[in-house]
Design an enzyme around this catalytic site. Structure first.
Site, PDB file in Angstrom:
ATOM      1  N   HIS A  61       0.865  -1.226   0.075  1.00  0.00           N
ATOM      2  CA  HIS A  61      -0.029   0.032   0.104  1.00  0.00           C
ATOM      3  C   HIS A  61       0.725   1.306   0.013  1.00  0.00           C
ATOM      4  O   HIS A  61       2.000   1.120   0.600  1.00  0.00           O
ATOM      5  CB  HIS A  61      -0.865   0.092   1.094  1.00  0.00           C
ATOM      6  CG  HIS A  61      -1.852  -0.993   1.138  1.00  0.00           C
ATOM      7  ND1 HIS A  61      -3.187  -0.709   1.889  1.00  0.00           N
ATOM      8  CD2 HIS A  61      -2.145  -2.238   0.498  1.00  0.00           C
ATOM      9  CE1 HIS A  61      -3.863  -1.857   1.764  1.00  0.00           C
ATOM     10  NE2 HIS A  61      -3.252  -2.743   0.900  1.00  0.00           N
ATOM     11  N   GLU A  63       0.908   3.751   1.637  1.00  0.00           N
ATOM     12  CA  GLU A  63       1.255   4.552   3.056  1.00  0.00           C
ATOM     13  C   GLU A  63       2.380   3.576   3.455  1.00  0.00           C
ATOM     14  O   GLU A  63       3.387   4.125   4.041  1.00  0.00           O
ATOM     15  CB  GLU A  63       0.000   4.217   3.989  1.00  0.00           C
ATOM     16  CG  GLU A  63      -1.279   5.033   3.666  1.00  0.00           C
ATOM     17  CD  GLU A  63      -2.343   4.148   2.822  1.00  0.00           C
ATOM     18  OE1 GLU A  63      -3.495   4.505   3.172  1.00  0.00           O
ATOM     19  OE2 GLU A  63      -1.769   3.458   2.071  1.00  0.00           O
TER      20      GLU A  63
END
Length: 157
Positions: A61, A63
């Site tokens: 992901h 993040e």
């Protein structure tokens, strides 16, 4: 939720994240991206986009990738003087990574009613029993981030 005016550096950083998200969509990824910015100076030290499809990795992901890059750049896993800016409300995995990285603040764009863990279906980042709770602000350039996601999934159908 912080209700102070949005600093120009935050909207500029979110616009950079939105460009990264568009690039992710062009590569066949869900259009989510993140940048890490030094809170006081506004300097961006890391940026990333979803890479789950390209890397064959469900944990890739934006993040998590941005936090890893930032930790390498700073030379420390603790990012208390930094702000993570994300185009979509983080999921449980990413919320956990944010807490463990001790990010000083989190800013996100679109809310995620299906998987968001920063206020939508839960609020892991501000759970009272955890030893770190970043400042959180959602809805920054929300319409732009939501439009990218909507267009991406409409094209997939």
């Amino acid at each position: 939720m912080t209700h102070s005016p949005i600093a120009p550096a935050l909207t500029d950083a979110m616009r950079i994240a939105l460009v990264e998200a568009r690039d992710a969509a062009a590569a066949g990824e869900v259009p989510v991206a993140a940048v890490v910015m030094h809170t006081a100076s506004g300097q961006i030290i890391a940026r990333a986009q979803n890479r789950m499809m390209r890397d064959g990795d469900g944990t890739a992901h934006a993040e998590v990738l941005a936090l890893r890059e930032a930790a390498r750049a700073v030379g420390d896993r603790e990012l208390g003087n930094y702000t993570l800016i994300v185009t979509l409300e983080p999921c449980a995995m990413c919320a956990g990574a944010i807490v463990l990285s001790r990010v000083g603040s989190l800013v996100f764009g679109a809310w995620d009613a299906k998987a968001g863990m920063c206020g939508s279906i839960g609020d892991l980042v501000r759970h009272g029993r955890l030893n770190h709770q970043p400042e959180v602000r959602g809805g920054v350039l929300e319409d732009e981030g939501a439009a990218l996601l909507k267009a991406f999934f409409a094209q997939r159908r």
